[in-house]
Design a protein around this motif. Structure first.
Motif, mmCIF file in Angstrom:
data_model
loop_
_atom_site.group_PDB
_atom_site.id
_atom_site.type_symbol
_atom_site.label_atom_id
_atom_site.label_comp_id
_atom_site.label_asym_id
_atom_site.label_seq_id
_atom_site.Cartn_x
_atom_site.Cartn_y
_atom_site.Cartn_z
ATOM 1 N N PRO A 1 0.759 -1.252 0.000
ATOM 2 C CA PRO A 1 0.000 0.000 0.000
ATOM 3 C C PRO A 1 0.790 1.302 0.000
ATOM 4 C CG PRO A 1 0.175 -0.810 2.232
ATOM 5 C CD PRO A 1 0.887 -1.814 1.373
ATOM 6 N N ALA A 2 2.105 1.274 0.271
ATOM 7 C CA ALA A 2 2.804 2.535 0.561
ATOM 8 C C ALA A 2 2.728 3.538 -0.592
ATOM 9 C CB ALA A 2 4.255 2.250 0.929
ATOM 10 N N LEU A 3 3.245 3.160 -1.776
ATOM 11 C CA LEU A 3 3.245 4.108 -2.889
ATOM 12 C C LEU A 3 1.852 4.301 -3.479
ATOM 13 C CD1 LEU A 3 6.544 3.189 -4.775
ATOM 14 C CD2 LEU A 3 6.110 5.143 -3.274
ATOM 15 N N SER A 4 1.035 3.264 -3.495
ATOM 16 C CA SER A 4 -0.311 3.414 -4.059
ATOM 17 C C SER A 4 -1.133 4.421 -3.256
ATOM 18 C CB SER A 4 -1.018 2.057 -4.108
ATOM 19 O OG SER A 4 -1.232 1.539 -2.814
ATOM 20 N N ILE A 5 -0.996 4.396 -1.918
ATOM 21 C CA ILE A 5 -1.693 5.384 -1.081
ATOM 22 C C ILE A 5 -1.179 6.781 -1.388
ATOM 23 C CG2 ILE A 5 -1.994 6.228 1.275
ATOM 24 C CD1 ILE A 5 -2.033 3.355 2.235
ATOM 25 N N THR A 6 0.142 6.920 -1.446
ATOM 26 C CA THR A 6 0.753 8.233 -1.696
ATOM 27 C C THR A 6 0.297 8.806 -3.026
ATOM 28 O OG1 THR A 6 2.686 7.542 -0.427
ATOM 29 C CG2 THR A 6 2.933 9.490 -1.830
ATOM 30 N N PHE A 7 0.373 8.006 -4.085
ATOM 31 C CA PHE A 7 -0.030 8.487 -5.409
ATOM 32 C C PHE A 7 -1.512 8.871 -5.436
ATOM 33 C CE2 PHE A 7 3.533 5.687 -7.361
ATOM 34 C CZ PHE A 7 4.451 6.695 -7.135
ATOM 35 N N SER A 8 -2.354 8.100 -4.763
ATOM 36 C CA SER A 8 -3.782 8.431 -4.711
ATOM 37 C C SER A 8 -4.013 9.750 -3.993
ATOM 38 C CB SER A 8 -4.560 7.309 -4.005
ATOM 39 O OG SER A 8 -4.540 6.121 -4.755
ATOM 40 N N LEU A 9 -3.285 9.984 -2.908
ATOM 41 C CA LEU A 9 -3.468 11.207 -2.127
ATOM 42 C C LEU A 9 -3.106 12.461 -2.919
ATOM 43 C CD1 LEU A 9 -2.122 10.079 1.367
ATOM 44 C CD2 LEU A 9 -4.474 10.774 0.853
ATOM 45 N N GLY B 1 -3.229 12.652 -6.228
ATOM 46 C CA GLY B 1 -3.962 12.694 -7.488
ATOM 47 C C GLY B 1 -3.296 12.002 -8.653
ATOM 48 N N TRP B 2 -2.247 11.209 -8.398
ATOM 49 C CA TRP B 2 -1.588 10.467 -9.469
ATOM 50 C C TRP B 2 -2.281 9.100 -9.628
ATOM 51 C CZ3 TRP B 2 4.446 11.049 -9.673
ATOM 52 C CH2 TRP B 2 4.772 12.419 -9.680
ATOM 53 N N HIS B 3 -3.461 9.104 -10.166
ATOM 54 C CA HIS B 3 -4.293 7.901 -10.156
ATOM 55 C C HIS B 3 -3.750 6.794 -11.051
ATOM 56 C CE1 HIS B 3 -7.010 10.267 -7.823
ATOM 57 N NE2 HIS B 3 -7.199 11.149 -8.788
ATOM 58 N N SER B 4 -3.204 7.159 -12.196
ATOM 59 C CA SER B 4 -2.633 6.138 -13.089
ATOM 60 C C SER B 4 -1.438 5.457 -12.434
ATOM 61 C CB SER B 4 -2.223 6.766 -14.425
ATOM 62 O OG SER B 4 -3.347 7.261 -15.111
ATOM 63 N N ALA B 5 -0.597 6.251 -11.764
ATOM 64 C CA ALA B 5 0.565 5.688 -11.073
ATOM 65 C C ALA B 5 0.117 4.774 -9.937
ATOM 66 C CB ALA B 5 1.457 6.809 -10.534
ATOM 67 N N ALA B 6 -0.936 5.190 -9.221
ATOM 68 C CA ALA B 6 -1.460 4.366 -8.130
ATOM 69 C C ALA B 6 -1.955 3.024 -8.651
ATOM 70 C CB ALA B 6 -2.579 5.112 -7.405
ATOM 71 N N GLU B 7 -2.640 3.044 -9.783
ATOM 72 C CA GLU B 7 -3.138 1.802 -10.377
ATOM 73 C C GLU B 7 -1.984 0.917 -10.835
ATOM 74 O OE1 GLU B 7 -5.867 2.746 -13.471
ATOM 75 O OE2 GLU B 7 -7.312 3.743 -12.133
ATOM 76 N N PHE B 8 -0.942 1.545 -11.395
ATOM 77 C CA PHE B 8 0.191 0.760 -11.887
ATOM 78 C C PHE B 8 0.899 0.030 -10.753
ATOM 79 C CE2 PHE B 8 4.801 0.476 -12.643
ATOM 80 C CZ PHE B 8 4.788 -0.436 -13.697
ATOM 81 N N VAL B 9 1.215 0.739 -9.657
ATOM 82 C CA VAL B 9 1.963 0.092 -8.574
ATOM 83 C C VAL B 9 1.098 -0.912 -7.822
ATOM 84 C CG1 VAL B 9 3.619 1.979 -8.287
ATOM 85 C CG2 VAL B 9 1.496 1.984 -6.948
ATOM 86 N N SER B 10 -0.217 -0.893 -8.065
ATOM 87 C CA SER B 10 -1.098 -1.890 -7.456
ATOM 88 C C SER B 10 -1.276 -3.111 -8.342
ATOM 89 C CB SER B 10 -2.477 -1.277 -7.168
ATOM 90 O OG SER B 10 -2.371 -0.177 -6.296
#
Length: 543
Positions: free
Chosen positions: A132-140, A142-151
């Protein structure tokens, strides 16, 4: 041919140990051990588990009391480890002292099971950096594509593989690199907590609610008031729990196994005892010190969460998220650091997110480095191939063992990326408590009384520590064992904790069976070579 293989008369003679010195250098001090213990507990990651799942498994249980119920007896557990490695100041952890104090097979199985579990943790905890670490950060931010990628499976593997590779290079580079790396992670992690505390101290309940409702609206998720109202109603209707928050011992007791996910892990520095200066002082300060720092950190964080976020919300959102109710639609779990970050500007969100990632980034290193020391200790006792004890003259590190562990770690990570549900449910708590921790407690109880270790005990400074006529190390072992038995009770009686995950138990049962077979096969093989490995367990291995 190994050194000492042949006498002057031509008769083949094998030495008890692989060689006369490990090649490791005593470089660690008490501050290194303190940071090591703190990071292995992981104030940040285990705090997430505690403040999310604590209310879930112990509704109405006081969070501060739950921390105290584990911390107080675990001080004696931390001292058990510190005192035992003072008596047996060698790298290799429980393998060295359990094999000498109790029985060689028990020492081997204790460390063998630990190694099997840690190959899983290399995969799982390296992947945590991605999600969850980077996916939470990217979501917070607004980097939604990056959050989806690292998930995604590929993103998890890519980030996790990078973490493992960096960890392996640090382990190979030696203790100075290790010190720099763990200090950097620790500083970033502490800065994260300072930022979280500052945001919560500067906020009010109303400002938090407004910030939470704003981000919830953006994702079509329920607002603060709806989560509290419907969440508490759901708990009452589905479970019938008394959710009133109180300083109630009975309510707080089920918090113990959740708090233990972090608080029973300050021990890991014991695996580098052979590389530690002034072992007694360093271990007695560092191992219990890391535990106490974590407890203080959790107390402060818990007090601020109760004041600003509110216990009713912590409880309700734990069930809304944990039971998958559709009113929770945010793309990240309800973590304590998220509660602060929703009120922060983007630059501070980045600091908090990177700090949270730092609390997981070092875990692969903390599997690789201790495992390589276990392999070295096995090799010195002739239980493993000699190359596992090869030490690089340049780096003062077992490079070959580190390379072997790293390759296996990549394979475990690839499996996790494709089958997250299986390994995410993997539990090492039951076997680890039953073997590594419990055998350590029993060793602490009996080390002053075992004939074969009495001289080792009496020649160490630990022998001067007594509680009346009773050796203090024995007292520590008794309290530690009592805590472990209490935790085993809860892990066996609360199925939701995951300790009864059947595939995990089967995996580890098979591992211990393989361990027994391997131990006696090697013992037979060495005897055919003219080596009686039982002789090694009558004394400490070389430094």
């Amino acid at each position: 041919m190994e050194e000492g293989d042949e006498s002057s008369s031509g008769t083949r003679v094998k030495g008890v140990f692989l060689r006369e010195a490990t090649g490791l250098v005593r470089e660690a001090g008490w501050l290194d051990i303190l940071v090591f213990a703190s990071l292995n507990i992981s104030w940040g990651l285990s705090a997430w588990w505690y403040f999310l799942w604590g209310p879930y498994f112990a509704p109405g249980g006081n969070l501060h009391l739950g921390v105290a119920l584990v911390t107080i007896p675990m001080i004696f557990g931390a001292l058990s480890w510190a005192l035992l490695v003072t008596i047996a100041p060698r790298s290799g952890g429980d393998y060295v002292f359990v094999s000498r104090i109790l029985h060689p097979l028990l020492g081997f199985l204790s460390s063998f099971g630990w190694v099997v579990a840690n190959f899983v943790w290399i995969a799982v905890l390296s992947a945590y950096v991605a999600d969850p670490a980077l996916s939470i950060t990217f979501s917070l931010v607004g980097w939604h594509s990056a959050a989806e990628f690292v998930s995604s499976s590929f993103g998890i593997f890519l980030v996790g593989a990078l973490v493992i590779l960096v960890s392996a290079l640090v382990a190979i580079a030696g203790f100075k690199a290790f010190r720099i790396f763990q200090t950097a992670c620790f500083v970033l992690g502490v800065l994260m907590f300072l930022a979280v505390w500052a945001l919560l101290l500067g906020a009010s309940r109303e400002s938090f609610i407004a910030a939470w409702n704003s981000i919830s609206e953006a994702y079509g998720s329920a607002d603060y008031q709806t989560i509290v109202r419907e969440g508490l109603a759901y708990i009452n209707e589905s479970y019938g729990y008394d959710t009133n928050y109180a300083w109630d011992l009975v309510k707080a007791l089920p918090l113990m196994p959740v708090a233990a996910w972090g608080l029973i892990y300050p021990y890991l520095a014991a695996y580098i005892a052979g590389e530690t200066r002034d072992v007694q002082r360093s271990m007695l300060i560092g191992i219990p010190g890391g535990l106490l720092l974590t407890a203080v950190c959790w107390w402060v964080t818990g007090a601020l969460l109760e004041k600003i976020v509110g216990y009713d919300f912590l409880l309700a959102v734990a069930y809304v998220y944990g039971d998958g109710l559709p009113i929770y639609n945010l793309p990240f779990p309800p973590s304590y650091h998220v509660f602060a970050a929703v009120m922060a500007p983007d630059w501070l969100k980045w600091l908090i997110g990177i700090g949270f990632a730092a609390w997981t980034f070092y875990y692969a290193l903390y599997s690789i480095m201790p495992m390589s020391r276990i392999f070295l200790a096995w090799a010195f006792d002739r239980l493993a191939p000699g190359f596992m004890a090869d030490i690089s003259e340049r780096f003062h590190a077992p490079v070959k063992s580190i390379a072997l562990i790293t390759v296996t770690g990549f394979a475990a990570l690839a499996f996790y990326a494709m089958a997250q549900e299986y390994l995410a449910s993997f539990t090492a708590m039951i076997p680890q408590i039953s073997t590594t921790f419990m055998l350590t407690a029993i060793s602490a109880i009996f080390v002053p009384y075992r004939a074969k270790t009495k001289s080792m005990y009496e020649s160490s400074p630990v022998s001067r520590l007594k509680l009346g006529p009773i050796p203090f190390v024995t007292v520590c072992g008794v309290v530690y064992a009592s805590l472990l038995l209490a935790l085993l009770y809860y892990y066996f009686t609360i199925p939701g904790l995951g300790a009864l995950h059947i595939p995990s138990l089967i995996t580890l049962t098979v591992a211990y069976g393989v361990g027994v077979l391997y131990f006696y096969t090697v013992k037979w093989y060495r005897r055919r070579q003219g080596i009686d490995i039982d002789l090694a367990f009558r004394e400490l291995p070389p430094e």
